[in-house]
Design a protein around this motif. Structure first.
Motif, short mmCIF file in Angstrom:
data_model
loop_
_atom_site.label_atom_id
_atom_site.label_comp_id
_atom_site.label_asym_id
_atom_site.label_seq_id
_atom_site.Cartn_x
_atom_site.Cartn_y
_atom_site.Cartn_z
N TYR A 161 0.86 -1.19 0.00
CA TYR A 161 0.00 0.00 0.00
C TYR A 161 0.88 1.23 0.00
O TYR A 161 1.94 1.24 0.62
CB TYR A 161 -0.91 0.02 1.24
N GLU A 162 0.42 2.27 -0.68
CA GLU A 162 1.17 3.51 -0.66
C GLU A 162 1.17 4.11 0.73
O GLU A 162 2.10 4.83 1.12
CB GLU A 162 0.57 4.50 -1.68
N THR A 217 -6.82 -3.23 7.74
CA THR A 217 -5.86 -2.23 8.21
C THR A 217 -5.81 -1.05 7.26
O THR A 217 -5.70 0.09 7.67
CB THR A 217 -4.46 -2.87 8.30
N VAL A 218 -5.87 -1.34 5.99
CA VAL A 218 -5.88 -0.28 4.98
C VAL A 218 -7.02 -0.57 4.01
O VAL A 218 -7.29 -1.74 3.72
CB VAL A 218 -4.56 -0.27 4.17
N ILE A 219 -7.69 0.48 3.59
CA ILE A 219 -8.63 0.26 2.50
C ILE A 219 -8.27 1.17 1.34
O ILE A 219 -7.60 2.19 1.51
CB ILE A 219 -10.09 0.51 2.91
N ARG A 220 -8.70 0.74 0.17
CA ARG A 220 -8.52 1.58 -1.01
C ARG A 220 -9.88 1.97 -1.53
O ARG A 220 -10.84 1.21 -1.43
CB ARG A 220 -7.83 0.78 -2.12
N TYR A 221 -9.94 3.17 -2.12
CA TYR A 221 -11.19 3.57 -2.78
C TYR A 221 -10.83 4.37 -4.03
O TYR A 221 -9.76 4.98 -4.11
CB TYR A 221 -12.06 4.40 -1.83
N LEU A 279 -6.89 4.65 2.84
CA LEU A 279 -7.13 5.11 4.21
C LEU A 279 -6.56 4.07 5.16
O LEU A 279 -6.68 2.87 4.90
CB LEU A 279 -8.62 5.27 4.47
N VAL A 280 -5.99 4.51 6.23
CA VAL A 280 -5.39 3.60 7.20
C VAL A 280 -6.29 3.54 8.42
O VAL A 280 -6.76 4.56 8.91
CB VAL A 280 -3.97 4.07 7.58
N TYR A 281 -6.56 2.35 8.89
CA TYR A 281 -7.52 2.17 9.97
C TYR A 281 -7.18 3.01 11.19
O TYR A 281 -8.02 3.74 11.70
CB TYR A 281 -7.59 0.69 10.36
#
Lengths: 952, 952
Positions: free
Chosen positions: B169-170, B408-412, B446-448
């Motif tokens: 993840y970036e 932990t991380v999501i992408r949108y 986004l990071v949790y």
């Protein structure tokens, strides 16, 4: 490379849809058929599957069963058949394939199911039948009535009467026999009555709701429901006799509607502060499917009861307290038939009291409710209203005449209004507390044969409105209007009496009455404006700034009296302005030329005996002064352009118009994704008037303290010009009252060449000559004058031969006319006589008609009237240098600005468009000025005998 | 009656939720427990149900089973137990209660399941286990690897490498070990590879998509996918080597991006006509769940790929062809985590060719795609782009580190843009045909721990833009600009040469250069405006009226050159207007008084020998005329108020501004529920300019043909006034060029009293006197004049002693000054000399300096220059009566209006607000007028020696 594929929506024949390639592919034609979902192949019934990992057709392997065998239902094995084809077991038998332990049986045998069971859908296992069968016969047969798939005892079912299954629709002439009622009503009634089946009771209630709570039959769903509810032994929920346990609460019977709607049990103090807990209406609905299944209790947020779909943010704005919400949209008929599930709602308002959370039942006012043919809920007074509880949005089930046909008629909630009323206690609103909200619903109907194929679009709307039981301060407003109007009328009386004296009238005659009428109109317009502005400003400030909500805005219907008042004020002010223009355009003006002839003119070549002719006094100074006075007539002391453009700037560009929506938000910037409320007329008036008045004040300060002091004071310049031109201006605005500008040159003569003029100017600059005032050694050049009647008589006598002369000369210009020369002669004569007369009068040269110069008393100044009677002597009152403004638009700014303000607001009231209002106001103002200029010019030409051609 | 109930959301303990009363009620504490759904009670396991009709707790009857018995799982019977408590059968055994025929067994016996079966969840029946177990071991045990719930053979699973389960993840520094990959990747890979399981292959593809198609590893999902895809034997779908059967098509490998994006295989001719079939982009998406289930192939309409929720109507507007669509909104982090299911999309464009319907694959440009650390898809040129196929909107699965923890991380997809490019063929757009659309997607993360609890709001946007590969006619525009600018410069050269002659210059000097510069600026502004207006009008008409779409508007970035051109035009026009004002405010004006003294004045009382003094000629006529000339200086031939308010009326009230949105709709009224596109600058310019020019034309017609003919012609009136006042106006706008108004009274004298004036007017009306013209028996009073240099020298000589006198007098007014008297004296002297000189010149009374009156040649009139050289004689050219307008604003309407138009458009360009533009333009125009008035007044006072106090 081809990047396109054929579009294959439906695979026909023995093809399955390859979800990877979006193509139809063949199943093996011998051994396979496509699966139920159409996405793969499976083995035919007479084959067994030997390999199937969910891959494509080619990876599914099937093996034909041996002769006499069939595939098992699950497809994994072959099995011998007991009967010829393993299919024809008797009813109530299963074809057994596996044991309960999963062991494949040698032969597929027909086995009779146990008495309490019936075969399952695949016919390979037995399942217990419904309890109602067992209850009646102790087995799964039902020889007694079988209704709705349930079995009942012989006398347990209500025998249907003629109207039992009928539903009435407004759109149909005759009631419709409903399949839905036939299918479900009896079973639901019986299950509810006999066994208190919760779902059945709900369904019975729903069936009654679908009849619009019809109270007039014992044999329909509502009759049945009431019979069960009214049975003596049924316990209640709480102390509510309308709500018996295990059944829905449908109607309010115990209390009359007016009591229910004025309960004060909701303790929440609602707030307009967006961050507050209590800034929203926490409405909850319990949802039930048409067949009575409970679908949960949840918030209405997210558009649960809104048919108009919009963004969630906008839909939720409906429940922000004190926000008048309104949305409306078109729905398509086919959507109503196909895409809405009939769902029933019981609405509650949630609030917290101490530590406990409570749901307060929200009553529903069903507009379509009929009792014996009268629409009781459409009455104006609420005492006979029948409040109800349960409602639906779309009903597409009751109108069905068969299970698989669409409904013949559907109903939809075409109008939903949630009405929230603020509490009051002895006339005092209790801050932020409300009576129970009321949900008003109106249903409309669509008929299949008319509307389905044409896909009729219907309009539905959803509104949330707020009311105060107070009269919105209308009483206070009326009282203020009454009292102030009284004061205004008295003041108008005083003014008209003052006018009477100025007009030299001794008695009150019809003219005085007229004057009184117009003074009265002007005063009433002022009074109405002040009261309306005060009231709406109060609304604006207190509605927008309230924390606990104690004030809501009047809604559209309640703005009627406001509109009337404003229209009346505008009407009065218009007449007042008209009166002002006519009054000013009829005033008497005369320019007194003090210049005397320099003597007789002789030519150098003349013999000494030639006395020559009298040197003429040039008329050009008079032309000049008249021309300037004419320009002053068009002058305003404010810039209508500035006023309008600043209005538009603040309202439209800065965005103050966003303050005028019917919500308590007070932000100038509105996010486009936010809900924008309908504009409130009273707020628009308040904001527009407020800005207008502030801008007027600003302009007044600018003109009075900056422009006229430091840049250019046209009035002062004009007085200077008079002095330099040796010309006095004599204005009689009333018969014996007017203004005088003393312009006699201190040098004695002004009709001279450039050199002399320069010298004169220089001498004055160097203080080498006398002062310009009327009295010796005074600077006072401008006066208000009140003259004796004798003077006026003399004045009129001089003008008499002239009556209409100037007009006639004008009218006949260019045409040779016999009498014209003579008339012109007369007019010149009159001009000279008048000039001499006025000059003599001012020089105290006339016996009997004299004047004294004095200061006005303070009270005289304030009341703008004179206490002295000019019976024998006239009075010249020293003024502040600007009194003669009153004969011009320049001195009547307030009247004109108020007119413009009212015009602006009236136009905005009509079109709800500030841009248009500004444009029309500007045009109106410019038009007034043009009228005044044209009228004033004609009057000036007539009265001063200066040809109109010089008034350019 | 209490209408409230407690709010009970969760029932605790052994309570069930009474769905009718919305209350929690107790189940019988001995025999009952609440059911799974919590809405009713059921009998405890050791009881059997004897009555349960779905009623409340009290109607459910339970009967305790005898000792040693337990209730059956279905609750309806009691059964003896084989084991102590009937629960502890061995794994793989069931407790048999009923036979397959539904007969209750005597004892609940533990029975071992068949080898191919396992116990069901209730433990009372055996079910067949998954095929993969049976495939490996022929029974339901799995001693070999069990991954993802499936059983595989020993070597069938890929051994994971270090990076197999890692996702980069970036937002994170280090790659994350994903639970989701650990759980599913191996099984999906093996199922796809071994068995071609369709769902598994889709899932493997999805897992690769979630890695942003990472091309750099052999051991991650993408590596596995490529290995399977690249296996030699795999057949293709069609001729597409990137798309093998049974697997998803992920990347475009066969062709380079530039070829793909310029395919011309889509035959649809898209139309802007709303009723046409082809007025929408028919985009379809095939949807797959994260685990590979096919979710159908459907239209994107209804917001399927739009994260910003809005009304369906507005969301569907995105797919109306030629409508530039843009929507943007804020989403909450928690919603992204919880309320979005990760779904994958393959997009297609549907079109019809002949009778067959085709799906054309829409390529995706994934902004985040990296190859060896370089973002190839962020390059400007498209040759190295890696186009892909599959995309998702929200990924909240790959970031999971355990099955039950949130990711932990999501992408949108923070930005989605659908770019549609119109085809062109050899520079000619093929009407309505397009290249394959391109979907550009950018993902953010986004990071949790940072964003979930703070519920960060993120902005997402969705756009549809249209492009033409043509340069939007920019070449044509540049060419037109170039050519016309050249013409303009030539014309400026001609004009400046004409000016040089008028200025009496023989050589081209620095002044001529300056003039050339300003003439050039003015011409350039005109040329630029004409070209821009033409171009944008072309866009407006052809974009809004097109049927087959062949033109789309430049989008924001492409409007840059338009903005530069317009700004340049405005800049030039501003300088041009400035030049005009300065030029006019420096012109020479002189008022020639023709009046001669009437002789000598003697008093009647004087002795005959007294010759008296010379009768002065009154200066007031001069004052009057100067005053009127001063007023003419402020006069415009159009009403800026009318112009601005009519603009606002048409744009804002009528709604023409709705034509300026970037969609092909051409309705003036826009339904608020419709999508409103972003405004297009070029369209705003075109509409505003168009209306402005039309209104200007209207005003010109009104003023030229109605107002000046029938109401009031100020210029004519002024000439009349001059005649009556016996005063000529002499204007030298350049050194030797100017205008002359001949005002010599036909009566010989005008400085007289009212009677005489009236007589004079009458005589003229009756045609009893000569004509007013300069030449005998002519009416021609106004002339353009071109004078010889000798005249100018004489003129300058007279004025020389005066240089700066007027200014000094002005500056010292009120202060006694030694030199002042003398200077005033000088100025009077000069005035008289000048008066005599000019009068003599006009009377042909000066030797060497004479003039002739003649008509201008047509070509002279057209080119506005003179062909004759006034070397020895001056020329008086007859004009149309209005030539002297050119020395005033009145005659330069076109320059001023173009300036106002450009100002309006520039302000609107900056603020996108017509109201503000109108206000500022009005202010700008009023300011110009004030500057001109002030400058002109000072100049007039200086040149005519009339005191500024008389110029009011």
């Amino acid at each position: 490379v081809t990047y396109s594929i054929p579009f294959q929506a439906d695979c026909v024949g023995n093809q399955y849809f390859d979800l990877a390639g979006l193509l139809c592919r063949d199943c093996d034609s011998v051994s396979q058929v496509k699966s139920v979902d159409g996405l793969s192949c499976q083995c035919r019934p007479s084959y067994k599957t030997t390999r199937n990992f969910g891959g494509p057709s080619t990876t599914v392997e099937c093996e034909a069963c041996a002769a006499g065998q069939v595939g098992t239902v699950d497809g994994w094995n072959c099995i011998d058949c007991e009967t010829a084809d393993c299919l024809n077991c008797n009813a109530g038998d299963i074809g057994e394939e596996y044991s309960i332990a999963g062991v494949l049986q040698g032969t597929k045998t027909c086995t009779t199911c146990d008495a309490a069971t019936l075969p399952d859908s695949a016919g390979i296992q037995c399942e217990r039948c419904h309890e109602s069968f067992l209850a009646v016969n102790n087995d799964c047969t039902c020889n007694t009535p079988l209704v709705g798939g349930l079995c009942f005892g012989v006398n347990e079912i209500q025998a249907p009467a003629q109207d039992t299954f009928q539903v009435s629709y407004e759109a149909l002439d005759a009631p419709l026999s409903s399949w839905y009622y036939m299918e479900y009503l009896q079973a639901a009634e019986a299950m509810c009555r006999l066994y208190q089946n919760l779902t059945a009771c709900q369904m019975l209630g729903n069936l009654c709701v679908l009849l619009h709570y019809n109270p007039n039959s014992l044999n329909d769903a509502c009759g049945y429901f009431e019979a069960i509810r009214g049975a003596s032994a049924t316990p209640l929920i709480g102390d509510n006799p309308d709500w018996v346990v295990y059944m829905p609460w449908l109607k309010y019977v115990a209390d009359p509607a007016d009591e229910i709607l004025t309960e004060i049990n909701i303790p929440t103090k609602f707030s307009a502060e967006p961050t507050s807990e209590d800034s929203t209406l926490k409405l909850f609905v319990a949802q039930y499917s048409a067949t009575g299944q409970y679908r949960g209790l949840g918030s209405v947020r997210g558009g649960v009861i809104q048919l108009c779909n919009d963004t969630e943010k906008k839909m939720n704005a409906a429940y922000t307290f004190a926000t008048s919400y309104s949305s409306s949209c078109q729905l398509k008929a086919q959507d109503l038939w196909n895409n809405y599930e009939t769902t029933f709602f019981d609405m509650y308002l949630q609030y917290t009291e101490g530590s406990s959370t409570v749901l307060y039942a929200v009553p529903v006012l069903l507009d379509n409710y009929q009792d014996d043919g009268t629409f009781e809920n459409r009455q104006e007074t609420n005492t006979n209203w029948q409040l109800t509880r349960r409602f639906f949005l779309v009903d597409n089930v009751s109108g069905k005449t068969a299970s698989n046909t669409p409904a013949t008629v559907i109903r939809y909630a075409s109008s939903i209004e949630l009405l929230v009323t603020l509490q009051d206690e002895a006339g005092q609103t209790r801050e932020g507390k409300i009576y129970p909200p009321l949900l008003k619903i109106q249903y409309s109907e669509l008929v299949y044969e008319n509307d389905y194929d044409s896909n009729t679009e219907v309009t539905v709307n959803f509104r949330v409105t707020y009311e105060m039981s107070r009269d919105y301060g209308e009483n206070a407003l009326s009282t203020a209007l009454g009292i102030l109007s009284g004061v205004g009328v008295v003041w108008a009386l005083v003014r008209s009496n003052a006018w009477r004296r100025r007009a030299g009238l001794i008695y009150i005659d019809i003219k005085t009455m007229f004057k009184f009428f117009f003074f009265g109109l002007g005063m009433l317009a002022d009074v109405f404006f002040v009261c309306l502005f005060g009231t709406t400003l109060y609304w604006l400030f207190f509605f927008k700034r309230q924390d606990l909500v104690y004030l809501v805005l009047p809604h559209k219907a309640q703005e009627v009296s406001f509109i009337w008042y404003l229209s009346f004020a505008f009407f009065c002010k218009s007449l007042d302005v008209l009166h002002l223009i006519v009054y000013q355009c009829l005033s008497d003006v005369f320019l007194i030329d003090w210049e005397r002839s320099r003597g007789r003119v002789v030519q150098s070549s003349d013999p000494g005996s030639n006395k020559g002719s009298v040197a003429p006094v040039s008329i050009w100074r008079t032309y000049f002064v008249a021309n300037e006075w004419n320009e002053l007539q068009e002058m305003r002391r404010s810039s209508i352009f500035f006023q309008m453009s600043a209005m538009l700037f603040f309202l439209e560009v800065i965005g103050l118009k966003n303050l005028t929506t019917m919500d308590p938000r007070s932000d100038v910037y509105v996010d486009p994704s936010d809900y924008t409320g309908d504009p409130s007329r009273v707020l628009r008036f308040a904001v527009a008037s407020g800005i207008y008045l502030l801008l007027s004040l600003l302009q007044w300060i600018f003109f009075a303290f900056i422009y006229e002091r430091f840049i250019a004071d046209s009035m002062r310049n004009f007085v200077d010009l008079c002095s330099m031109a040796n010309i006095s201006v004599f204005v009689l605005i009333d018969n014996t009252f007017g203004y005088y500008i003393h312009g006699r040159s201190v040098h004695g003569f002004a009709d001279t060449d450039m050199k002399e003029m320069r010298d004169q100017l220089k001498r004055e600059e160097d203080n080498l000559c006398g002062q310009r005032g009327l009295l010796p050694n005074s600077e006072q050049q401008t006066f208000e004058i009140l003259l004796p009647m004798k003077f006026r008589e003399q004045y009129n006598t001089i003008l008499q031969p002239l009556d209409g002369v100037a007009a006639r000369i004008d009218g006949t210009r260019g045409r040779p006319d016999a009498g014209r020369n003579q008339e012109a002669e007369k007019s010149i004569q009159a001009y000279q006589t008048m000039n001499r007369f006025l000059a003599a009068f001012l020089d105290h040269g006339i016996r009997d008609i004299d004047y004294v110069v004095k200061d006005k008393l303070l009270l005289e100044q304030i009341l703008d009237m004179e206490f002295y009677d000019p019976a024998d002597k006239g009075f010249f009152f020293n003024d502040g240098g600007h009194a003669f403004d009153n004969a011009l638009f320049h001195g009547n700014e307030s009247t004109l600005q108020l007119f413009e303000l009212l015009l602006f607001c009236i136009v905005d009231l009509m079109f709800t468009n500030f841009v248009l209002a500004a444009i029309i106001t500007y045009i109106g103002s410019a038009f007034l000025l043009k009228v005044r200029a044209a009228g004033g010019r004609a009057n000036l030409a007539k009265k001063t005998l200066v040809d109109e051609r010089f008034l350019i």
